[in-house]
Design a protein around this motif. Sequence first.
Motif, PDB file in Angstrom:
ATOM      1  N   LYS A   5     -36.043  20.481  15.056  1.00 50.72           N
ATOM      2  CA  LYS A   5     -35.812  19.096  15.481  1.00 50.72           C
ATOM      3  C   LYS A   5     -37.054  18.273  15.193  1.00 50.72           C
ATOM      4  O   LYS A   5     -38.166  18.782  15.116  1.00 50.72           O
ATOM      5  N   SER A   6     -36.821  16.980  15.028  1.00 50.55           N
ATOM      6  CA  SER A   6     -37.890  16.011  14.803  1.00 50.55           C
ATOM      7  C   SER A   6     -37.665  14.843  15.749  1.00 50.55           C
ATOM      8  O   SER A   6     -36.521  14.541  16.098  1.00 50.55           O
ATOM      9  N   ALA A   7     -38.747  14.202  16.154  1.00 52.13           N
ATOM     10  CA  ALA A   7     -38.633  13.036  17.030  1.00 52.13           C
ATOM     11  C   ALA A   7     -38.129  11.818  16.265  1.00 52.13           C
ATOM     12  O   ALA A   7     -37.832  10.785  16.856  1.00 52.13           O
ATOM     13  N   GLY A   8     -37.988  11.953  14.946  1.00 50.09           N
ATOM     14  CA  GLY A   8     -37.437  10.858  14.155  1.00 50.09           C
ATOM     15  C   GLY A   8     -38.437  10.296  13.161  1.00 50.09           C
ATOM     16  O   GLY A   8     -39.384  10.966  12.766  1.00 50.09           O
ATOM     17  N   PRO A   9     -38.203   9.050  12.729  1.00 43.62           N
ATOM     18  CA  PRO A   9     -39.028   8.444  11.680  1.00 43.62           C
ATOM     19  C   PRO A   9     -40.458   8.154  12.121  1.00 43.62           C
ATOM     20  O   PRO A   9     -40.724   7.897  13.292  1.00 43.62           O
ATOM     21  N   GLU A  10     -41.373   8.194  11.140  1.00 41.99           N
ATOM     22  CA  GLU A  10     -42.775   7.836  11.397  1.00 41.99           C
ATOM     23  C   GLU A  10     -42.934   6.316  11.448  1.00 41.99           C
ATOM     24  O   GLU A  10     -43.854   5.807  12.066  1.00 41.99           O
ATOM     25  N   ASP A  11     -42.058   5.596  10.754  1.00 44.04           N
ATOM     26  CA  ASP A  11     -42.173   4.137  10.686  1.00 44.04           C
ATOM     27  C   ASP A  11     -40.778   3.512  10.654  1.00 44.04           C
ATOM     28  O   ASP A  11     -39.775   4.192  10.840  1.00 44.04           O
ATOM     29  N   GLU A  12     -40.688   2.218  10.377  1.00 36.79           N
ATOM     30  CA  GLU A  12     -39.414   1.481  10.420  1.00 36.79           C
ATOM     31  C   GLU A  12     -38.488   1.764   9.243  1.00 36.79           C
ATOM     32  O   GLU A  12     -37.337   1.336   9.241  1.00 36.79           O
ATOM     33  N   PHE A  13     -38.951   2.509   8.240  1.00 34.88           N
ATOM     34  CA  PHE A  13     -38.106   2.778   7.071  1.00 34.88           C
ATOM     35  C   PHE A  13     -37.156   3.953   7.268  1.00 34.88           C
ATOM     36  O   PHE A  13     -36.332   4.225   6.422  1.00 34.88           O
ATOM     37  N   GLY A  14     -37.263   4.675   8.384  1.00 28.37           N
ATOM     38  CA  GLY A  14     -36.355   5.793   8.656  1.00 28.37           C
ATOM     39  C   GLY A  14     -36.891   7.126   8.147  1.00 28.37           C
ATOM     40  O   GLY A  14     -37.847   7.201   7.396  1.00 28.37           O
ATOM     41  N   CYS A  15     -36.207   8.164   8.565  1.00 33.22           N
ATOM     42  CA  CYS A  15     -36.583   9.542   8.239  1.00 33.22           C
ATOM     43  C   CYS A  15     -35.472  10.130   7.379  1.00 33.22           C
ATOM     44  O   CYS A  15     -34.313  10.156   7.774  1.00 33.22           O
ATOM     45  N   TYR A  16     -35.844  10.638   6.206  1.00 31.94           N
ATOM     46  CA  TYR A  16     -34.842  11.235   5.314  1.00 31.94           C
ATOM     47  C   TYR A  16     -35.111  12.735   5.242  1.00 31.94           C
ATOM     48  O   TYR A  16     -36.240  13.173   5.064  1.00 31.94           O
ATOM     49  N   TRP A  17     -34.022  13.551   5.374  1.00 35.26           N
ATOM     50  CA  TRP A  17     -34.126  14.993   5.154  1.00 35.26           C
ATOM     51  C   TRP A  17     -32.978  15.446   4.272  1.00 35.26           C
ATOM     52  O   TRP A  17     -31.916  14.815   4.221  1.00 35.26           O
ATOM     53  N   GLU A  18     -33.219  16.579   3.590  1.00 32.46           N
ATOM     54  CA  GLU A  18     -32.208  17.102   2.650  1.00 32.46           C
ATOM     55  C   GLU A  18     -32.303  18.631   2.608  1.00 32.46           C
ATOM     56  O   GLU A  18     -33.373  19.183   2.494  1.00 32.46           O
ATOM     57  N   ARG A  19     -31.132  19.278   2.685  1.00 36.76           N
ATOM     58  CA  ARG A  19     -31.033  20.721   2.427  1.00 36.76           C
ATOM     59  C   ARG A  19     -30.508  20.862   1.004  1.00 36.76           C
ATOM     60  O   ARG A  19     -29.516  20.224   0.645  1.00 36.76           O
ATOM     61  N   ALA A  20     -31.163  21.721   0.189  1.00 33.34           N
ATOM     62  CA  ALA A  20     -30.751  21.875  -1.217  1.00 33.34           C
ATOM     63  C   ALA A  20     -30.696  23.354  -1.578  1.00 33.34           C
ATOM     64  O   ALA A  20     -31.395  24.178  -0.989  1.00 33.34           O
ATOM     65  N   LYS A  21     -29.829  23.657  -2.572  1.00 33.87           N
ATOM     66  CA  LYS A  21     -29.693  25.051  -3.005  1.00 33.87           C
ATOM     67  C   LYS A  21     -30.781  25.464  -3.988  1.00 33.87           C
ATOM     68  O   LYS A  21     -31.001  26.634  -4.218  1.00 33.87           O
ATOM     69  N   ASP A  22     -31.496  24.498  -4.579  1.00 35.59           N
ATOM     70  CA  ASP A  22     -32.612  24.798  -5.481  1.00 35.59           C
ATOM     71  C   ASP A  22     -33.583  23.627  -5.480  1.00 35.59           C
ATOM     72  O   ASP A  22     -33.352  22.610  -4.824  1.00 35.59           O
ATOM     73  N   ALA A  23     -34.694  23.777  -6.194  1.00 35.88           N
ATOM     74  CA  ALA A  23     -35.736  22.752  -6.219  1.00 35.88           C
ATOM     75  C   ALA A  23     -35.621  21.841  -7.432  1.00 35.88           C
ATOM     76  O   ALA A  23     -36.563  21.145  -7.777  1.00 35.88           O
ATOM     77  N   SER A  24     -34.420  21.792  -8.068  1.00 34.62           N
ATOM     78  CA  SER A  24     -34.259  21.009  -9.306  1.00 34.62           C
ATOM     79  C   SER A  24     -34.364  19.501  -9.078  1.00 34.62           C
ATOM     80  O   SER A  24     -34.725  18.762  -9.981  1.00 34.62           O
ATOM     81  N   GLY A  25     -34.034  19.045  -7.883  1.00 36.86           N
ATOM     82  CA  GLY A  25     -34.033  17.603  -7.618  1.00 36.86           C
ATOM     83  C   GLY A  25     -32.767  16.927  -8.100  1.00 36.86           C
ATOM     84  O   GLY A  25     -32.605  15.720  -7.964  1.00 36.86           O
ATOM     85  N   GLU A  26     -31.813  17.683  -8.682  1.00 40.65           N
ATOM     86  CA  GLU A  26     -30.536  17.145  -9.181  1.00 40.65           C
ATOM     87  C   GLU A  26     -29.630  16.826  -7.996  1.00 40.65           C
ATOM     88  O   GLU A  26     -29.639  17.514  -6.979  1.00 40.65           O
ATOM     89  N   PHE A  27     -28.814  15.807  -8.182  1.00 39.90           N
ATOM     90  CA  PHE A  27     -27.868  15.400  -7.156  1.00 39.90           C
ATOM     91  C   PHE A  27     -26.923  16.550  -6.789  1.00 39.90           C
ATOM     92  O   PHE A  27     -26.596  16.726  -5.618  1.00 39.90           O
ATOM     93  N   GLY A  28     -26.548  17.356  -7.731  1.00 40.18           N
ATOM     94  CA  GLY A  28     -25.612  18.456  -7.492  1.00 40.18           C
ATOM     95  C   GLY A  28     -26.209  19.613  -6.689  1.00 40.18           C
ATOM     96  O   GLY A  28     -25.485  20.470  -6.189  1.00 40.18           O
ATOM     97  N   SER A  29     -27.520  19.673  -6.521  1.00 39.31           N
ATOM     98  CA  SER A  29     -28.125  20.764  -5.749  1.00 39.31           C
ATOM     99  C   SER A  29     -28.165  20.462  -4.250  1.00 39.31           C
ATOM    100  O   SER A  29     -28.449  21.342  -3.441  1.00 39.31           O
TER     101      SER A  29
END
Length: 152
Positions: free
Chosen positions: A95-119
């Motif tokens: 768990k996280s307390a949320g965003p560090e600033d006003e722009f929000g906090c983004y997280w992602e679970r991925a099947k590989d480190a390719s950075g492709e949308f499909g992962s």
Amino acid sequence: MIYGAVALVSLFVGVGIGAADGSDAADGSVDEAGSKPRPTVTVTEAEKAEAEPAATVTETVTAKPKKTEKAGPVSSFSGEGEYLVGEDIKPGTYKSAGPEDEFGCYWERAKDASGEFGSIITNNNLQGPGRVTLNQGEYFKTNRCQEWKRVG
């Protein structure tokens, strides 16, 4: 004859005075020094010396180092970066307390480190506190979030 009687009486008086001079000799003999008293001998016993202290015994003990955790997956990490679950971070729910600033906090679970949308397995933008469950072998990407801590 008067002279002889006076001499004889004088002799007895002299012997009597000589015998009564305080000499301790039982046999009536006079010590070699004459009428001088004999020296007194004093015997002083030395105090017994204290016993020698016992030898000091030194025991050598080998200290065993404390077991340290091997470097490996951690259970809390920064809210900025990309992590391989099972190598960089432990699998589990975080768990996280949320965003560090006003722009929000983004997280992602991925099947590989390719950075492709499909992962991307799943992702989210948090405006407040949030949780995510991470599985062994997945990649977890996080941006602008507060620290993530393992809770389960």
